[in-house]
Design an enzyme around this catalytic site. Structure first.
Site, PDB file in Angstrom:
ATOM      1  N   GLY A 168      -2.697   7.353  -4.355  1.00  0.00           N
ATOM      2  CA  GLY A 168      -3.047   7.982  -5.500  1.00  0.00           C
ATOM      3  C   GLY A 168      -3.265   6.892  -6.726  1.00  0.00           C
ATOM      4  O   GLY A 168      -3.994   7.014  -7.759  1.00  0.00           O
ATOM      5  N   ASN A 169      -2.756   5.692  -6.238  1.00  0.00           N
ATOM      6  CA  ASN A 169      -2.799   4.407  -7.170  1.00  0.00           C
ATOM      7  C   ASN A 169      -4.005   3.474  -6.398  1.00  0.00           C
ATOM      8  O   ASN A 169      -3.479   2.932  -5.279  1.00  0.00           O
ATOM      9  CB  ASN A 169      -1.561   3.646  -7.058  1.00  0.00           C
ATOM     10  CG  ASN A 169      -1.534   2.228  -7.722  1.00  0.00           C
ATOM     11  OD1 ASN A 169      -2.641   1.794  -7.796  1.00  0.00           O
ATOM     12  ND2 ASN A 169      -0.322   1.952  -8.089  1.00  0.00           N
ATOM     13  N   HIS A 180      -0.865   7.712 -13.709  1.00  0.00           N
ATOM     14  CA  HIS A 180       0.332   8.024 -14.541  1.00  0.00           C
ATOM     15  C   HIS A 180      -0.540   8.145 -16.312  1.00  0.00           C
ATOM     16  O   HIS A 180      -1.748   7.488 -16.101  1.00  0.00           O
ATOM     17  CB  HIS A 180       1.032   6.565 -15.013  1.00  0.00           C
ATOM     18  CG  HIS A 180       2.178   6.682 -14.248  1.00  0.00           C
ATOM     19  ND1 HIS A 180       2.477   5.224 -13.506  1.00  0.00           N
ATOM     20  CD2 HIS A 180       3.172   7.389 -13.636  1.00  0.00           C
ATOM     21  CE1 HIS A 180       3.370   5.511 -12.815  1.00  0.00           C
ATOM     22  NE2 HIS A 180       3.908   6.655 -12.596  1.00  0.00           N
ATOM     23  N   CYS A 226       2.354  -1.167 -17.929  1.00  0.00           N
ATOM     24  CA  CYS A 226       3.502  -0.814 -16.839  1.00  0.00           C
ATOM     25  C   CYS A 226       4.535  -1.793 -16.812  1.00  0.00           C
ATOM     26  O   CYS A 226       5.540  -1.462 -16.325  1.00  0.00           O
ATOM     27  CB  CYS A 226       2.592  -0.755 -15.451  1.00  0.00           C
ATOM     28  SG  CYS A 226       1.219  -0.090 -15.196  1.00  0.00           S
ATOM     29  N   GLU A 278       8.408   9.987 -14.093  1.00  0.00           N
ATOM     30  CA  GLU A 278       8.054   8.734 -14.010  1.00  0.00           C
ATOM     31  C   GLU A 278       8.279   7.939 -15.320  1.00  0.00           C
ATOM     32  O   GLU A 278       7.913   6.942 -15.472  1.00  0.00           O
ATOM     33  CB  GLU A 278       6.361   8.969 -13.812  1.00  0.00           C
ATOM     34  CG  GLU A 278       6.323   9.575 -12.398  1.00  0.00           C
ATOM     35  CD  GLU A 278       6.397   8.724 -11.229  1.00  0.00           C
ATOM     36  OE1 GLU A 278       6.010   7.627 -11.285  1.00  0.00           O
ATOM     37  OE2 GLU A 278       6.872   9.235 -10.207  1.00  0.00           O
ATOM     38  N   SER A 291      -3.061  -0.440  -5.561  1.00  0.00           N
ATOM     39  CA  SER A 291      -2.232  -0.410  -4.471  1.00  0.00           C
ATOM     40  C   SER A 291      -2.963  -0.011  -3.203  1.00  0.00           C
ATOM     41  O   SER A 291      -2.516  -0.764  -2.071  1.00  0.00           O
ATOM     42  CB  SER A 291      -1.023   0.546  -4.690  1.00  0.00           C
ATOM     43  OG  SER A 291      -0.247   0.913  -3.395  1.00  0.00           O
ATOM     44  N   GLY A 345       0.860  -1.350  -0.033  1.00  0.00           N
ATOM     45  CA  GLY A 345       0.098  -0.007  -0.241  1.00  0.00           C
ATOM     46  C   GLY A 345       0.799   1.245   0.207  1.00  0.00           C
ATOM     47  O   GLY A 345       0.532   2.179   0.157  1.00  0.00           O
ATOM     48  N   LEU A 346       1.939   1.353  -0.820  1.00  0.00           N
ATOM     49  CA  LEU A 346       2.917   2.169  -0.815  1.00  0.00           C
ATOM     50  C   LEU A 346       2.455   3.510  -1.592  1.00  0.00           C
ATOM     51  O   LEU A 346       3.204   4.610  -1.681  1.00  0.00           O
ATOM     52  CB  LEU A 346       4.100   2.005  -1.137  1.00  0.00           C
ATOM     53  CG  LEU A 346       4.732   0.593  -0.018  1.00  0.00           C
ATOM     54  CD1 LEU A 346       6.078   0.323  -0.597  1.00  0.00           C
ATOM     55  CD2 LEU A 346       4.791   1.149   1.274  1.00  0.00           C
ATOM     56  N   ASN A 365      -1.320  -4.585  -7.617  1.00  0.00           N
ATOM     57  CA  ASN A 365      -0.698  -3.369  -6.950  1.00  0.00           C
ATOM     58  C   ASN A 365      -0.493  -2.278  -8.224  1.00  0.00           C
ATOM     59  O   ASN A 365       0.194  -1.306  -8.144  1.00  0.00           O
ATOM     60  CB  ASN A 365       0.797  -3.755  -7.006  1.00  0.00           C
ATOM     61  CG  ASN A 365       1.214  -3.736  -5.543  1.00  0.00           C
ATOM     62  OD1 ASN A 365       0.731  -3.174  -4.477  1.00  0.00           O
ATOM     63  ND2 ASN A 365       2.288  -4.484  -5.094  1.00  0.00           N
TER      64      ASN A 365
HETATM   65  O1  SUG Z   1       4.232   3.247  -8.963  1.00  0.00           O
HETATM   66  N1  SUG Z   1       2.766   0.516  -8.065  1.00  0.00           N
HETATM   67  C1  SUG Z   1       3.197   1.081  -8.757  1.00  0.00           C
HETATM   68  C2  SUG Z   1       2.750   0.864 -10.046  1.00  0.00           C
HETATM   69  C3  SUG Z   1       3.389   1.451 -11.472  1.00  0.00           C
HETATM   70  C4  SUG Z   1       2.622   1.350 -12.442  1.00  0.00           C
HETATM   71  N2  SUG Z   1       3.220   2.039 -13.604  1.00  0.00           N
HETATM   72  C5  SUG Z   1       2.789   2.407 -14.570  1.00  0.00           C
HETATM   73  N3  SUG Z   1       1.564   2.691 -14.735  1.00  0.00           N
HETATM   74  N4  SUG Z   1       3.346   2.785 -15.835  1.00  0.00           N
HETATM   75  C6  SUG Z   1       3.367   2.563  -8.563  1.00  0.00           C
HETATM   76  O2  SUG Z   1       2.124   3.043  -8.248  1.00  0.00           O
HETATM   77  C7  SUG Z   1       2.801  -0.335  -5.374  1.00  0.00           C
HETATM   78  C8  SUG Z   1       3.651  -0.861  -4.396  1.00  0.00           C
HETATM   79  C9  SUG Z   1       2.961  -1.278  -3.255  1.00  0.00           C
HETATM   80  O3  SUG Z   1       1.993  -0.500  -2.748  1.00  0.00           O
HETATM   81  O4  SUG Z   1       3.311  -2.265  -2.519  1.00  0.00           O
HETATM   82  C10 SUG Z   1       3.294   0.545  -6.585  1.00  0.00           C
HETATM   83  O5  SUG Z   1       4.558   0.870  -6.366  1.00  0.00           O
END
Ligand code: SUG
Length: 446
Positions: free
Chosen positions: A25-26, A251, A372, A175, A29, A21-22, A366
């Site tokens: 905004g994603n 992204h 990605c 990024e 994750s 969960g780092l 994630n």
């Molecule tokens: O940066 N997830 C990545 C996913 C990256 C996706 N890349 C592209 N869209 N190109 C990020 O958010 C989750 C890690 C965690 O929560 O354990 C993470 O880093």
């Protein structure tokens, strides 16, 4: 035979793949925080995609995982003693920092670097700039190894130029290829490089999202275009719609994908859709080509469904007959609006006439879909011959990698497993084995 080909370099998922969960905004994750992962399955899912695309004749390579946990980070933050002591102290005092040091996030190689093929650059070399990923702690220390890896694979300076990551501060948040698209008639032709940014650092009046961070700045994109020696007439910048960043589009590659002449995008992707298309059309015209926009309307696919299914985090692969295959995650067939849309798209007689669906659920949980997981590198035939061959996916390499995964990877990794000092030892010995297998003996050496 074409003079250049596009290769996709997929990130090989590391034995430390976990859900921590780092990434604020994603959405994925954040939703899967603290659930158990299956690193073995994650790596095998990724390898299956690589192999299938290689078998279809697409250029396919891989980028190896990075060494984790990152003891240098942990020690720089004041955790001392033996490796086991460092892990134990970090687990007790700062478990989130330990999770950052343990993240398998380098698997999303679209974020490793921005890549400009020689046909676009002023010195005719292929340029790489490793992304600083400075918006997130767990990603901000990827770039030294990303640069090292890329330099070892693409080592011949007659063909390849490598730039260090941009300054690691908010003004130059970068990024990598996740916000960069190359459009062209044929891969070997001069193309248009399209940079999408989330915010502008040095304009206090510029629009910006309010809920979630915009990770890429205009200033970073401009710096990369300068470093790569791109022609300004063939370089286009557009701002991402801040409203969609606030809905989880962290992204641009979560809401748009382009390849060849085609830009496949959601109507809400850009802050100013009409101006973006005009700029792209003009730039494509300057290289003697024409843009083919494929626009998806909100009425057909709401933004929430695009984010949940990762429809736009697909790979658009140009085929020999000039048509395109779309590589999508299984979630697309499980999201009703998207499944319906894709069915029509394939039958529409447009440029995209084939769908290839993969189970990438371990990565998807994630927030990492097919796009990605790959870094696109357009290589002339000479460049392809000059690069390190040991990372190219072949029918001989695939079973060796599967056997390597079966030998070294666990099939479950729960949050508390990061406290187990044995895991660090397993990760290290797996990657040392891999460096031998890929014939990159110096891969992890400073
Ligand atoms: O940066 N997830 C990545 C996913 C990256 C996706 N890349 C592209 N869209 N190109 C990020 O958010 C989750 C890690 C965690 O929560 O354990 C993470 O880093």
């Amino acid at each position: 035979m074409p003079l250049a080909r596009e290769f996709n370099f997929d990130g090989l998922v590391g034995p430390n793949h976990n859900y921590a969960g780092l990434s604020f905004g994603n959405v994925a994750s954040f939703s899967n925080v603290k659930s158990a992962s299956n690193p073995k399955q994650a790596a095998l899912q990724g390898l299956a995609k690589m192999r299938a695309l290689a078998q279809r004749g697409f250029g396919q390579g891989l980028l190896p995982p990075q060494m984790r946990p990152n003891f240098r980070l942990l020690r720089s933050l004041g955790f001392t003693g033996s490796d086991a002591a460092v892990i134990s102290k970090a687990w007790k005092e700062a478990p989130v920092v330990l999770a950052c040091a343990y993240s398998a996030s380098p698997m999303w190689t679209a974020n490793a670097a921005t890549v400009s093929p020689g046909a676009d650059t002023d010195d005719g070399r292929l340029h790489f700039t490793a992304a600083n990923l400075n918006n997130k702690l767990h990603r901000a220390f990827e770039h030294p190894q990303s640069t090292r890896t890329l330099r070892q694979i693409f080592g011949d300076e007659r063909y390849f130029a490598h730039h260090e990551a941009l300054p690691g501060c908010p003004a130059f948040g970068d990024e990598g290829a996740a916000n960069h698209t190359r459009l062209c008639a044929r891969h070997e032709d001069a193309g248009v490089e399209f940079f999408v940014y989330g915010r502008v650092e040095f304009d206090p009046n510029a629009a910006a999202p309010s809920r979630y961070p915009a990770r890429q700045t205009l200033e970073a994109s401009q710096a990369i275009a300068r470093l790569h020696g791109l022609n300004p007439a063939r370089t286009v910048y557009a701002q991402q719609n801040p409203g969609v960043i606030d809905q989880g589009v962290f992204h641009n590659d979560v809401i748009a994908v382009g390849s060849g002449q085609v830009l496949f995008y959601h109507e809400q992707a850009f802050r100013d859709e009409a101006a973006t298309l005009d700029d792209l059309r003009r730039a494509m015209d300057s290289v003697g080509s024409a843009l083919i926009p494929v626009r998806v309307d909100t009425a057909d696919v709401p933004v929430a469904d695009a984010v949940a299914s990762y429809l736009f985090n697909s790979q658009l692969l140009m085929k020999d007959d000039g048509k395109y295959a779309l590589v999508v995650p299984q979630e697309c067939s499980e999201t009703a609006s998207v499944a319906r849309y894709l069915d029509q798209l394939i039958k529409s007689g447009g440029p995209i006439d084939e769908l290839l669906t993969f189970d990438l659920r371990q990565s998807m949980r994630n927030g990492g879909g097919p796009a990605c997981l790959r870094l696109r590198v357009v290589l002339s035939n000479e460049q392809a011959a000059a690069m390190h061959q040991g990372v190219l996916m072949t029918e001989a390499l695939y079973p060796r990698l599967v056997a390597w995964v079966e030998k070294h990877y666990r099939d479950t990794l729960a949050p508390q497993d990061l406290a187990d000092p044995q895991l660090a030892i397993e990760c290290q010995s797996a990657l040392e084995d891999l460096a031998r297998l890929l014939e990159l003996p110096m891969l992890y050496q400073d």
